[in-house]
Design an enzyme around this catalytic site. Structure first.
Site, PDB file in Angstrom:
ATOM      1  N   HIS A   1     -39.741  -3.226  24.243  1.00 50.95           N
ATOM      2  CA  HIS A   1     -38.794  -4.270  24.659  1.00 50.95           C
ATOM      3  C   HIS A   1     -39.630  -5.491  25.055  1.00 50.95           C
ATOM      4  O   HIS A   1     -40.763  -5.342  25.518  1.00 50.95           O
ATOM      5  CB  HIS A   1     -38.017  -3.727  25.864  1.00 50.95           C
ATOM      6  CG  HIS A   1     -36.899  -4.598  26.338  1.00 50.95           C
ATOM      7  ND1 HIS A   1     -37.099  -5.688  27.148  1.00 50.95           N
ATOM      8  CD2 HIS A   1     -35.567  -4.522  26.126  1.00 50.95           C
ATOM      9  CE1 HIS A   1     -35.925  -6.239  27.418  1.00 50.95           C
ATOM     10  NE2 HIS A   1     -34.987  -5.557  26.811  1.00 50.95           N
TER      11      HIS A   1
ATOM     12  N   ASP B   1     -42.599   2.396  30.690  1.00 53.61           N
ATOM     13  CA  ASP B   1     -41.318   1.701  30.795  1.00 53.61           C
ATOM     14  C   ASP B   1     -40.230   2.766  30.718  1.00 53.61           C
ATOM     15  O   ASP B   1     -39.946   3.301  29.642  1.00 53.61           O
ATOM     16  CB  ASP B   1     -41.212   0.679  29.653  1.00 53.61           C
ATOM     17  CG  ASP B   1     -39.840   0.022  29.594  1.00 53.61           C
ATOM     18  OD1 ASP B   1     -38.915   0.497  30.284  1.00 53.61           O
ATOM     19  OD2 ASP B   1     -39.700  -0.955  28.841  1.00 53.61           O
TER      20      ASP B   1
ATOM     21  N   GLN C   1     -35.102   3.324  29.679  1.00 52.05           N
ATOM     22  CA  GLN C   1     -34.169   4.145  28.898  1.00 52.05           C
ATOM     23  C   GLN C   1     -34.392   5.641  29.095  1.00 52.05           C
ATOM     24  O   GLN C   1     -33.640   6.436  28.536  1.00 52.05           O
ATOM     25  CB  GLN C   1     -34.276   3.802  27.397  1.00 52.05           C
ATOM     26  CG  GLN C   1     -33.936   2.370  27.045  1.00 52.05           C
ATOM     27  CD  GLN C   1     -32.505   1.967  27.410  1.00 52.05           C
ATOM     28  OE1 GLN C   1     -31.660   2.808  27.707  1.00 52.05           O
ATOM     29  NE2 GLN C   1     -32.239   0.681  27.405  1.00 52.05           N
TER      30      GLN C   1
ATOM     31  N   LYS D   1     -28.836   0.554  34.532  1.00 56.36           N
ATOM     32  CA  LYS D   1     -28.711   1.399  33.343  1.00 56.36           C
ATOM     33  C   LYS D   1     -28.447   2.854  33.720  1.00 56.36           C
ATOM     34  O   LYS D   1     -28.336   3.711  32.859  1.00 56.36           O
ATOM     35  CB  LYS D   1     -29.978   1.307  32.491  1.00 56.36           C
ATOM     36  CG  LYS D   1     -30.196  -0.086  31.878  1.00 56.36           C
ATOM     37  CD  LYS D   1     -31.392  -0.068  30.974  1.00 56.36           C
ATOM     38  CE  LYS D   1     -31.915  -1.457  30.641  1.00 56.36           C
ATOM     39  NZ  LYS D   1     -31.071  -2.182  29.718  1.00 56.36           N
TER      40      LYS D   1
ATOM     41  N   CYS E   1     -33.766  -7.471  22.128  1.00 56.42           N
ATOM     42  CA  CYS E   1     -35.022  -7.772  22.840  1.00 56.42           C
ATOM     43  C   CYS E   1     -36.177  -6.933  22.315  1.00 56.42           C
ATOM     44  O   CYS E   1     -37.089  -6.566  23.085  1.00 56.42           O
ATOM     45  CB  CYS E   1     -34.889  -7.594  24.352  1.00 56.42           C
ATOM     46  SG  CYS E   1     -33.643  -8.636  25.071  1.00 56.42           S
TER      47      CYS E   1
HETATM   48  N1  7TS Z   1     -37.311  -1.772  28.668  1.00 60.55           N
HETATM   49  C1  7TS Z   1     -36.432  -1.178  27.850  1.00 60.55           C
HETATM   50  C2  7TS Z   1     -36.879  -0.041  26.984  1.00 60.55           C
HETATM   51  C3  7TS Z   1     -35.118  -1.636  27.825  1.00 60.55           C
HETATM   52  O1  7TS Z   1     -34.227  -1.050  27.027  1.00 60.55           O
HETATM   53  C4  7TS Z   1     -34.733  -2.717  28.656  1.00 60.55           C
HETATM   54  C5  7TS Z   1     -33.348  -3.295  28.630  1.00 60.55           C
HETATM   55  C6  7TS Z   1     -35.698  -3.266  29.511  1.00 60.55           C
HETATM   56  C7  7TS Z   1     -36.978  -2.777  29.465  1.00 60.55           C
HETATM   57  C8  7TS Z   1     -35.381  -4.368  30.455  1.00 60.55           C
HETATM   58  O2  7TS Z   1     -34.537  -3.929  31.458  1.00 60.55           O
HETATM   59  P1  7TS Z   1     -34.009  -4.960  32.544  1.00 60.55           P
HETATM   60  O3  7TS Z   1     -33.098  -4.145  33.383  1.00 60.55           O
HETATM   61  O4  7TS Z   1     -35.187  -5.472  33.255  1.00 60.55           O
HETATM   62  O5  7TS Z   1     -33.294  -6.035  31.775  1.00 60.55           O
HETATM   63  N2  7TS Z   1     -32.684  -3.123  27.418  1.00 60.55           N
HETATM   64  C9  7TS Z   1     -31.542  -3.743  27.027  1.00 60.55           C
HETATM   65  C10 7TS Z   1     -30.934  -3.470  25.820  1.00 60.55           C
HETATM   66  O6  7TS Z   1     -31.326  -2.652  25.003  1.00 60.55           O
HETATM   67  N3  7TS Z   1     -29.841  -4.236  25.704  1.00 60.55           N
HETATM   68  O7  7TS Z   1     -29.745  -4.990  26.802  1.00 60.55           O
HETATM   69  C11 7TS Z   1     -30.789  -4.691  27.641  1.00 60.55           C
END
Ligand code: 7TS
Length: 408
Positions: A124, A201, A204, A227, A366
């Site tokens: 990401h 990371d 997910q 999430k 992303c």
């Molecule tokens: N890493 C992964 C693997 C992700 O899927 C996401 C967010 C992030 C980092 C960032 O997370 P945040 O909470 O800091 O924004 N992924 C997604 C997505 O797949 N669609 O919207 C956000």
């Protein structure tokens, strides 16, 4: 034990919504963010109604209560990932901020020009751009573990990269596009053998299956509450104690200090050293309630349910002529199905599905470099969570046939 899906769905107010008159929501975008159960909403509401105060500052009852709630949530989060101590869990805004914290604080202290950081082609942007910024500022080098055609990391290439002597291997536990669950324990073990630290990371993975930081022996783990049925605005960074103790603060201000003089300060101990200013207290309380909600259901049961839905979804989607799903087979992936339909733009797919109340995301999610690798600008993506049903998968498949008809 199988999940009682009807009971679980009753916990989530948004899932009862109609998107258009008579058209119920079919929410297949939990990879972007999950819905929130009553227990989380009630915990946050209860904090504001009963115990609202700033933390760590007062000696009055409300301040004590707010502090206790904030710290209990930290204990719950630490327990959830099997952290040795709650102080090794730092509250951040989200996964993105957790990774940036490591890049700023650990990276700017420990990395020099020419030092190597390894990531993967499936990251990401939040686990790419902080390292790009450090490359521009410090001259660090970046290398990437390649992704194979079927969406797996090429571990032979990884072994070769490790001979270059990296300082850090920063990688995603589960791809938000391919759904690939990477063999984190092995990747971490190999990194350590090569003398590198590791950053996982977990955006997910932590929401979807049991993640144990001690079993993985990971150095840093980043994840987001939103999430995992928790609120937006809060996430966590886990780190090994010796590393966190040795890192300078990321931001300066109240709460992160022990003493302040006009011309100097001394930093607080962990975790407060990294939590400058009034934090997201209600969100921390909601995060704790989310952890308790998931724990009561059981992460193994959640993972098994998602696996069954994913298996079913892949089977049904692959029946559709002209549809290609990216990523490995169901046994190697979590609840994500990113796909393209021959001759139809992924955004059009998502827009037409929305007419039937079906929420999928379209775009590069992303993970633009990954889409470049597969030579496609975008995908449509359906994703599943503990409240997803096979009936929703059926609606998705029906909806895709409608899209095809519309464009034929
Ligand atoms: N890493 C992964 C693997 C992700 O899927 C996401 C967010 C992030 C980092 C960032 O997370 P945040 O909470 O800091 O924004 N992924 C997604 C997505 O797949 N669609 O919207 C956000």
């Amino acid at each position: 034990m199988a999940l009682d899906i009807r009971k679980i769905r009753d916990d989530f107010p948004t899932l009862t919504r109609e998107i258009h008159p008579g058209i119920p929501l079919v929410y297949l975008d939990s990879t972007a963010t999950s819905h929130k159960p009553e227990a989380v909403l009630a915990a946050m509401d209860g904090y504001y109604r009963r115990s609202n105060a700033n933390i760590h500052r007062g000696v009055h009852t409300l301040a004590e209560e707010a502090t206790a709630l904030y710290e209990q949530a930290r204990e719950s989060i630490a327990g959830f990932i099997n952290a040795p101590a709650a102080r090794q869990v730092i509250y951040t805004r989200n996964t993105t901020e957790s990774i940036n914290l490591v890049a700023y604080s650990w990276g700017r202290t420990n990395l020099q020009s020419g030092d190597l950081v390894i990531a993967t082609e499936m990251e990401h942007h939040s686990n790419l751009v902080p390292w790009h910024m450090l490359a521009a500022e410090r001259g660090i080098r970046l290398e990437f573990i390649p992704v194979t055609e079927d969406g797996l990391l090429d571990l032979n290439e990884y072994r070769k990269l490790l001979t270059l002597g990296p300082k850090l291997v920063a990688f995603t536990h589960m791809s938000n596009v391919l759904g690939t669950i990477n063999p984190a324990k092995e990747i971490i073990r190999l990194a350590h053998e090569a003398g590198a630290l590791t950053l996982l990371d977990g955006a997910q993975s932590v929401p979807h299956f049991a993640v144990d930081v001690q079993d993985l022996d990971v150095d840093f783990l980043a994840f987001s509450a939103h999430k995992m049925v928790g609120p937006t605005g809060i996430g966590a960074l886990y780190g090994k104690k010796s590393l966190l103790d040795g890192m300078p603060p990321f931001m300066g201000g109240g709460d992160m200090i022990k003493t302040v003089h006009l011309r100097s300060f001394t930093a607080n101990t962990i975790p407060y050293k990294f939590e400058a200013g009034t934090p997201a207290i209600a969100e921390a309380v909601g995060f704790g309630a989310a952890i308790e909600y998931l724990t009561a259901i059981g992460m193994d049961a959640i993972a098994a349910h998602e696996h069954a839905i994913t298996e079913y979804a892949l089977e049904r989607l692959e029946e559709i002529p002209g549809l290609r799903v990216f990523g490995p087979s169901a046994d190697k992936k979590g609840g994500v199905a990113a796909f393209v339909l021959d001759g139809i733009h992924p955004h059009d797919v998502a827009q037409i599905l929305d007419r039937d109340g079906i929420a999928v995301r379209a775009g590069h999610h992303c993970a633009q470099p990954l889409h470049e690798k597969f030579k496609i600008p975008a995908t449509s993506r359906a994703s599943f969570y503990l409240y997803s049903t096979t009936a929703e998968v059926d609606k998705l498949v029906e909806g895709i046939y409608k899209v095809k008809k519309y464009f034929s």
